[in-house]
Enzyme design. Sequence first.
Site, PDB file in Angstrom:
ATOM      1  NE  ARG A  95      -3.480   2.710   0.596  1.00 42.50           N
ATOM      2  CZ  ARG A  95      -3.026   3.949   0.575  1.00 42.50           C
ATOM      3  NH1 ARG A  95      -1.752   4.190   0.303  1.00 42.50           N
ATOM      4  NH2 ARG A  95      -3.838   4.965   0.830  1.00 42.50           N
ATOM      5  CE  LYS A  96       5.711   0.891  -3.501  1.00 40.80           C
ATOM      6  NZ  LYS A  96       4.862  -0.017  -4.298  1.00 40.80           N
ATOM      7  CB  ILE A 100      -0.344  13.017   9.319  1.00 45.62           C
ATOM      8  CG1 ILE A 100      -1.861  12.996   9.100  1.00 45.62           C
ATOM      9  CG2 ILE A 100       0.290  14.219   8.650  1.00 45.62           C
ATOM     10  CD1 ILE A 100      -2.592  14.094   9.871  1.00 45.62           C
ATOM     11  CB  THR A 103      -4.283  10.589   7.188  1.00 42.69           C
ATOM     12  OG1 THR A 103      -4.672  11.895   7.590  1.00 42.69           O
ATOM     13  CG2 THR A 103      -4.893  10.262   5.842  1.00 42.69           C
TER      14      THR A 103
HETATM   15  P1  5BU Z   1       7.472  -6.020 -11.694  1.00 43.30           P
HETATM   16  O1  5BU Z   1       6.369  -6.336 -12.643  1.00 43.30           O
HETATM   17  O2  5BU Z   1       8.277  -7.263 -11.291  1.00 43.30           O
HETATM   18  O3  5BU Z   1       8.341  -4.895 -12.157  1.00 43.30           O
HETATM   19  O4  5BU Z   1       6.706  -5.559 -10.372  1.00 43.30           O
HETATM   20  C1  5BU Z   1       7.381  -5.167  -9.219  1.00 43.30           C
HETATM   21  C2  5BU Z   1       6.398  -4.896  -8.101  1.00 43.30           C
HETATM   22  O5  5BU Z   1       7.100  -4.399  -6.965  1.00 43.30           O
HETATM   23  C3  5BU Z   1       5.346  -3.860  -8.445  1.00 43.30           C
HETATM   24  O6  5BU Z   1       4.152  -4.276  -7.808  1.00 43.30           O
HETATM   25  C4  5BU Z   1       5.830  -2.581  -7.797  1.00 43.30           C
HETATM   26  O7  5BU Z   1       4.769  -1.778  -7.349  1.00 43.30           O
HETATM   27  C5  5BU Z   1       6.627  -3.101  -6.620  1.00 43.30           C
HETATM   28  N1  5BU Z   1       7.788  -2.249  -6.275  1.00 43.30           N
HETATM   29  C6  5BU Z   1       8.841  -2.051  -7.121  1.00 43.30           C
HETATM   30  O8  5BU Z   1       8.863  -2.558  -8.237  1.00 43.30           O
HETATM   31  N2  5BU Z   1       9.911  -1.289  -6.717  1.00 43.30           N
HETATM   32  C7  5BU Z   1       9.957  -0.702  -5.509  1.00 43.30           C
HETATM   33  O9  5BU Z   1      10.951  -0.048  -5.163  1.00 43.30           O
HETATM   34  C8  5BU Z   1       8.850  -0.903  -4.653  1.00 43.30           C
HETATM   35  C9  5BU Z   1       7.801  -1.681  -5.056  1.00 43.30           C
HETATM   36 BR1  5BU Z   1       8.867  -0.141  -3.007  1.00 43.30          BR
END
Ligand code: 5BU
Length: 276
Positions: A95-96, A100, A103
């Site tokens: 969800r990242k 604050i 929220t």
């Molecule tokens: P990919 O299709 O293998 O590129 O997906 C990578 C997943 O990891 C994707 O759901 C991104 O939202 C998630 N991700 C990412 O790629 N890099 C990051 O630094 C972070 C999350 Br935090």
Amino acid sequence: MSLTRSTYGERAKRHPNLAAKALLETIERKKSNLCVSVDVTSPSDFLNVIDVVDGLQNSHPSQTHVDIIEDFDPSLIDRLTNLSKKHDFLIFEDRKFADIGNTVALQYSSGVQKIASWSHITNAHPVPGPSIITGLKSVGLPLGRGLLLLAEMSTKGSLATGSYTEEAVRMARAHSDFVIGFIAQRRMEDVARDDTTSDKEDLLILTPGVGLESRGDSMGQQYRTPEEVILESGCDVIIVGRGIYGKSSDVDVQAVQAQAEKYRRAGWEAYEKRLA
Ligand code: 5BU
């Protein structure tokens, strides 16, 4: 013994946090350090991909982005939860959170998605400072949930470097009852270490940006191989999305099965090499 030389099972026995312990135990039981990121928008594809990869014991946990699902309906969560029990995997909603404390506590507990009620693990950007952890913890800790902080990102030009990453690590250490680790590209034990840092610390590293066939996409994503991530950088879990289900809107179940097994094997072999 250093964490990179310990087995997932040994770390599970020692880990004080319930969500981290459950994650490590399941990785050991399923012999899989693969987390499949199911970034598809159709509810049926979403459930099919999870059923196929986890049904083969390939993946653990499954990473979700429920905000991209078309026509989201809360019954989808019931079906996801049933699959997680049937196939023995944890759910990680990517969800990242980034707001604050007040929220994020509401975003985590309430609204249409009620993430805290079903997602074992979630994550947050450290950018607001420690109050984001306090907010999420007020909801997640009583439910036995775990939080990952985004200490680094896989994208080209990421700002999460240097002192930002160091502060993320300090924040995690100050809340180790709830923060179980990081989304990062390497181990963090040696980052911002001081006299107060416990030798028993075990913060997990889950790493996205993993691909066997490509080094990146056209939107800034950068890929490394499972061997680079697990063996060379000492990370704990590989997060793989498009490398497993491809880019087309039609999900091919057989191809997904084959790719998931390929990544599971690559991740596990890299871990076994690391132990040896
Ligand atoms: P990919 O299709 O293998 O590129 O997906 C990578 C997943 O990891 C994707 O759901 C991104 O939202 C998630 N991700 C990412 O790629 N890099 C990051 O630094 C972070 C999350 Br935090």
